[in-house]
Design a protein around this motif. Structure first.
Motif, short mmCIF file in Angstrom:
data_model
loop_
_atom_site.label_atom_id
_atom_site.label_comp_id
_atom_site.label_asym_id
_atom_site.label_seq_id
_atom_site.Cartn_x
_atom_site.Cartn_y
_atom_site.Cartn_z
N ASP A 2 0.83 -1.21 0.00
CA ASP A 2 0.00 0.00 0.00
C ASP A 2 0.86 1.26 0.00
O ASP A 2 0.53 2.25 -0.65
N GLN A 6 0.45 4.29 -2.84
CA GLN A 6 -0.40 5.35 -2.29
C GLN A 6 -0.43 6.56 -3.20
O GLN A 6 0.51 6.82 -3.96
N TYR A 13 -5.39 6.55 -1.56
CA TYR A 13 -5.21 6.62 -0.11
C TYR A 13 -3.74 6.97 0.16
O TYR A 13 -2.87 6.75 -0.68
N TYR A 15 -0.69 7.49 3.59
CA TYR A 15 -0.37 7.24 4.99
C TYR A 15 0.17 8.51 5.63
O TYR A 15 1.13 9.12 5.14
N SER A 53 -2.10 1.73 11.71
CA SER A 53 -2.81 1.42 10.47
C SER A 53 -4.20 2.05 10.46
O SER A 53 -4.61 2.66 9.47
N TRP A 57 -3.80 5.68 7.93
CA TRP A 57 -4.25 5.62 6.54
C TRP A 57 -5.46 6.51 6.33
O TRP A 57 -6.44 6.43 7.09
N ARG A 65 -9.22 5.90 6.27
CA ARG A 65 -9.48 4.93 5.20
C ARG A 65 -10.32 3.76 5.69
O ARG A 65 -11.29 3.37 5.05
#
Length: 250
Positions: A2, A6, A13, A15, A53, A57, A65
């Motif tokens: 991810d 990203q 999405y 981070y 997490s 996110w 997210r």
């Protein structure tokens, strides 16, 4: 994977490590009052990863997210502790006002386990206690900064329709014979820009249960055979190829 993709058209999405750090730092201001002496919360690495997490996110609008979380682990690994932190933080420090937060289980006593984890955090810290109003006779906590309401409910609670939760804790999902409570929570989140339904459970034995169905979906997400970018999954379990008699695998 991810992190590598990203902020791309196919994965909108990103981070935000500062958002992740906020909830981790909040958790480590809390106090554990159970035991002979009070002690400050110190998270383990796997707990940092879970909170990092869930809160780090973000989607393109800056909201979290993940809207659903499924975490399965063995007993005595502080599952209720995790959701106690989630509820306390989202309820009073998440920025949403007059929101609903529900802690659900099949029995009221089970639903109160997460509730009592939260009240212990609050009562152990005079500064935190000023920001919450505990109404124990109603299994309810009022968040004074946001006017959000946290309530522990069970399947036998009357008038459980009308949920619109910004946070929902589903405790020991393996013990739920039906997905009624989970669906009531999930069904009220459609128009909310940000929500978290957090399922915490040990592994069960019933392969026809809603928990096992959720686990199967989670396995597919982790293997990459099914995409659901708004669901967080963490399953602590031996792989099929692992030797169950080797203590190193335990």
């Amino acid at each position: 994977k991810d992190l590598e993709r990203q902020n791309t058209p196919e994965f909108p999405y990103y981070y935000d490590p500062e958002k992740a750090a906020e909830v981790i730092e909040f958790a480590e201001t809390l106090t554990i009052s159970e035991g002979f002496e009070r002690q400050p919360v110190r998270l383990f690495g796997f707990q940092d990863f879970i909170f990092g997490s869930l809160y780090g996110w973000r989607n393109a609008d800056g909201y979290r997210r993940f809207r659903l979380s499924y975490i399965e682990m063995a007993r005595q690994n502080s599952k209720s502790f995790l959701n106690g932190i989630n509820g306390s933080y989202i309820g009073n420090f998440g920025g949403y006002h007059k929101g609903q937060l529900y802690l659900v289980a099949t029995k009221q006593a089970q639903a109160r386990i997460v509730y009592e984890a939260m009240t212990q955090f609050i009562e152990a810290d005079p500064d935190l206690a000023e920001l919450f109003d505990i109404k124990d006779y109603r299994s309810e906590i009022i968040c004074k900064l946001t006017d959000c309401r946290i309530q522990a409910l069970s399947r036998d609670t009357k008038n459980i329709d009308g949920f619109r939760p910004i946070f929902g804790s589903v405790d020991e999902y393996h013990a739920h014979e039906t997905n009624q409570m989970y669906k009531l929570l999930e069904g009220g989140t459609g128009n909310l820009p940000e929500t978290l339904i957090s399922i915490i459970t040990t592994a069960g034995f019933d392969l026809n249960s809603p928990c096992y169905e959720q686990r199967r979906i989670g396995e597919q997400i982790l293997r990459g055979t099914f995409a659901k970018e708004t669901q967080f999954v963490m399953i602590f379990s031996l792989d099929k190829s692992d030797d169950i008699w080797d203590p190193e695998n335990w």
